[in-house]
Design a protein around this motif. Structure first.
Motif, PDB file in Angstrom:
ATOM      1  N   UNK A  74       0.850  -1.197   0.000  1.00  0.00           N
ATOM      2  CA  UNK A  74       0.000   0.000   0.000  1.00  0.00           C
ATOM      3  C   UNK A  74       0.884   1.245   0.000  1.00  0.00           C
ATOM      4  N   UNK A  75       1.943   1.221   0.823  1.00  0.00           N
ATOM      5  CA  UNK A  75       2.863   2.360   0.887  1.00  0.00           C
ATOM      6  C   UNK A  75       3.563   2.585  -0.453  1.00  0.00           C
ATOM      7  N   UNK A  76       3.933   1.485  -1.104  1.00  0.00           N
ATOM      8  CA  UNK A  76       4.635   1.607  -2.391  1.00  0.00           C
ATOM      9  C   UNK A  76       3.726   2.249  -3.433  1.00  0.00           C
ATOM     10  N   UNK A  77       2.412   1.977  -3.334  1.00  0.00           N
ATOM     11  CA  UNK A  77       1.489   2.557  -4.305  1.00  0.00           C
ATOM     12  C   UNK A  77       1.127   4.000  -3.952  1.00  0.00           C
ATOM     13  N   UNK A  78       1.014   4.285  -2.647  1.00  0.00           N
ATOM     14  CA  UNK A  78       0.536   5.622  -2.258  1.00  0.00           C
ATOM     15  C   UNK A  78       1.661   6.625  -2.086  1.00  0.00           C
ATOM     16  N   UNK A  79       2.832   6.155  -1.616  1.00  0.00           N
ATOM     17  CA  UNK A  79       3.956   7.077  -1.423  1.00  0.00           C
ATOM     18  C   UNK A  79       5.179   6.543  -2.148  1.00  0.00           C
ATOM     19  N   UNK A  80       5.119   6.440  -3.452  1.00  0.00           N
ATOM     20  CA  UNK A  80       6.264   5.858  -4.166  1.00  0.00           C
ATOM     21  C   UNK A  80       7.483   6.778  -4.109  1.00  0.00           C
ATOM     22  N   UNK A  81       8.660   6.225  -3.843  1.00  0.00           N
ATOM     23  CA  UNK A  81       9.910   6.986  -3.921  1.00  0.00           C
ATOM     24  C   UNK A  81      10.535   6.582  -5.250  1.00  0.00           C
ATOM     25  N   UNK A  82      10.311   7.401  -6.266  1.00  0.00           N
ATOM     26  CA  UNK A  82      10.751   6.986  -7.593  1.00  0.00           C
ATOM     27  C   UNK A  82      12.099   7.586  -7.955  1.00  0.00           C
ATOM     28  N   UNK A  83      12.629   8.444  -7.071  1.00  0.00           N
ATOM     29  CA  UNK A  83      13.906   9.071  -7.373  1.00  0.00           C
ATOM     30  C   UNK A  83      14.611   9.288  -6.054  1.00  0.00           C
ATOM     31  N   UNK A  84      15.798   8.744  -5.929  1.00  0.00           N
ATOM     32  CA  UNK A  84      16.536   8.979  -4.688  1.00  0.00           C
ATOM     33  C   UNK A  84      17.201  10.348  -4.778  1.00  0.00           C
ATOM     34  N   UNK A  85      16.873  11.218  -3.828  1.00  0.00           N
ATOM     35  CA  UNK A  85      17.434  12.566  -3.895  1.00  0.00           C
ATOM     36  C   UNK A  85      18.883  12.560  -3.442  1.00  0.00           C
ATOM     37  N   UNK A  86      19.688  13.330  -4.156  1.00  0.00           N
ATOM     38  CA  UNK A  86      21.066  13.514  -3.713  1.00  0.00           C
ATOM     39  C   UNK A  86      21.038  14.481  -2.533  1.00  0.00           C
ATOM     40  N   UNK A  87      22.068  14.365  -1.700  1.00  0.00           N
ATOM     41  CA  UNK A  87      22.066  15.203  -0.522  1.00  0.00           C
ATOM     42  C   UNK A  87      21.932  16.692  -0.852  1.00  0.00           C
TER      43      UNK A  87
END
Ligand SMILES: *Cc1c(COP(=O)(O)O)cnc(C)c1O
Length: 490
Positions: free
Chosen positions: A474-487
């Motif tokens: 459910x978390x993967x569908x509702x709050x997907x992290x599709x890009x890892x932010x650089x610091x």
């Protein structure tokens, strides 16, 4: 695992081109000052082997059809012949620009024309548009065509019927197209409940959307009566062709009375799919739907050459996407049809049905008590079992069994669909699997059930061998992290 941005070092390059002899145009002449970026983009700076290893290793972290058996019901995960990839990669196909003049792309137009003719023959419906990009896009086309058809008759019909076994895209498409979903019940035999259909098919109904065989893998023997009821009410009959792999060359939706059909080229006609490539959902329609089809139409001229006719269909609903569709999928589908021929397509379907019935019978032998068939009938290319008795007896749910299969090197079947079967498991082995594979899969299910008799915790905490364990779906569908932010970006 590190992201590509976390690898490499400043100044590292995969490939450095030799200096050019062509004088360079100053940047200022090419891009106006205001449009130029102030800071260079932060791109990964990596060597070629680093790039290759990064993406190859990433690809190994997921399950794919090339690594193992993938009996995901409703999705037709059959082998994709490598011949198709070769043909699709020919420069005349792969490098053709979509805006190329028809005079310079006769081969591609002819291929699309021929594919349309072949699909029309397979569907038993004469007119084809290749535009839609997926089955669900074909569904949308079908409902827009249905609306145009009714509007011309001065009719406003706000409802569309879908069986309660329908794939989720059917009701979703109905809503997107601005119609109201009305569910039709399922009979004790697993087909459409005719009494319920008769009660609901009235002058407010625009269309019935149906899959046959349906998502339980059961062919509806009442299809002619269903067609008569729907047409009697003045509605159209839409064929969700996702299950065409059961009936190619054996029976045709057009002969069953359907008005509009979509094909999932990426399922029945072998394309890498499921994250592996673009889809394609051409439609075929009957004579009465033809005037509303999407333009431009591919036309064969009197002299045998081809072009695009922008005003081909008089009352067209217009265009549904840019250019002509996903051309690469057309090449592969056409290669598939040509390499098998009509008899070969029928044999593919017959083998798919045989494999499904074999797997169903073998599973009944080893797991009949724990995983009974939802409907005791000869099935089409897929079949549905219920994990409810297994859950009661062993304390492991359908989801646990599915996750434990991953440890055995198999992709699980579709789970918890269709919705009307408790703890549903939907198996679709396809025609491209050997008897040895099916037998080994049966042995794996038997082993998981035997293990759960002793210790259900192993399945409950599975998978144990995959790169990631149980995901928060459910978390993967509702709050997907599709890009890892650089610091620096945070
Ligand atoms: C896959 C599927 C669809 C949707 O097709 P897409 O090509 O994924 O959009 C619709 N109905 C059924 C029964 C399906 O299995």
């Amino acid at each position: 695992m590190k992201t590509i941005f976390e690898r490499g070092a400043a100044g590292r390059r995969a490939f450095v081109a030799p200096p050019t002899e062509v004088p360079e145009t100053p940047l200022a002449e090419l891009i106006p000052e205001a449009a130029r970026r102030r800071t260079p983009p932060r791109l990964p700076q990596v060597s070629e082997p680093e790039i290759v290893r990064h993406y190859v290793n990433l690809s190994k972290r997921n399950f794919d059809l090339d690594s193992g058996f993938y009996p995901l019901g409703s999705c037709t995960m059959k082998h994709n012949p490598r011949l198709h990839e070769r043909v699709a990669a020919l420069p005349g196909n792969a490098k053709l620009h979509p805006l190329q003049e028809p005079e310079a792309s006769q081969g591609a137009l002819e291929l699309m024309w021929n594919l349309g003719e072949a699909l029309a023959e397979i569907a038993g419906l004469p007119h084809v548009s290749l535009q839609p990009s997926a089955g669900s896009h074909g569904e949308l086309a079908g409902l827009l065509l249905t609306r145009a058809y009714h509007e011309e008759r001065g009719e406003r019909r706000p409802k569309v019927l879908t069986p309660d076994t329908a794939h989720g895209t059917n009701p979703a498409t109905v809503t997107m197209a601005g119609y109201e979903v009305v569910k039709v019940g399922t009979s004790a035999e697993g087909g459409v409940d005719l009494d319920d259909l008769r009660a609901k098919a009235d002058a407010e109904v625009a269309c019935l959307m149906l899959t046959n065989p349906n998502t339980l893998g059961l062919f509806d023997p009442n299809i002619e009566e269903i067609a008569a009821i729907v047409h009697g009410a003045g509605a159209t009959l839409y064929y969700d062709g996702a299950n065409l792999n059961a009936v190619m060359g054996v029976t045709r939706p057009g002969d069953m009375g359907f008005d509009i059909v979509h094909f999932n080229l990426h399922k029945t006609f072998t394309q890498p799919h499921g994250g592996g490539g673009p889809g394609s959902g051409p439609i075929a329609v009957s004579e009465r739907i033809r005037p509303y089809l999407m333009n431009p139409r591919i036309r064969r001229r009197e002299d045998g050459t081809f072009d695009l006719d922008p005003e081909g269909y008089e009352k067209s609903i217009g265009r549904l996407r840019g250019y002509q569709g996903n051309y690469g999928t057309f090449v592969r589908a056409y290669a598939y049809i040509c390499s098998l021929g009509g008899d070969g397509l029928a044999e593919a379907s017959e083998t798919a049905v045989l494999n499904a019935n074999y797997l169903k019978a073998r599973l009944a032998e080893v797991a009949g008590e724990r995983l009974p068939a939802a409907y005791e009938r000869i099935c089409g290319h897929e079949f549905c079992l219920s994990g409810a008795p297994m859950k009661r007896a062993l304390g492991i749910a359908t989801l646990d069994l599915a996750k434990r299969l991953l440890d055995h090197g198999y992709h699980p079947p579709t789970v918890y669909f269709p919705l009307l079967v408790e703890e549903a498991l939907l198996f679709e082995p396809t025609e491209t699997e050997t008897k040895e594979t099916l037998d080994a899969f049966v042995a794996a299910i038997a082993a998981i059930l035997a293990e759960a008799e002793e210790d259900p915790e192993i399945a409950r905490t599975a998978p144990h061998t995959t790169p990631v364990r149980r995901l928060d779906e459910a978390g993967a569908a509702r709050r997907p992290v599709i890009r890892q932010l650089l610091e620096e970006d945070q």
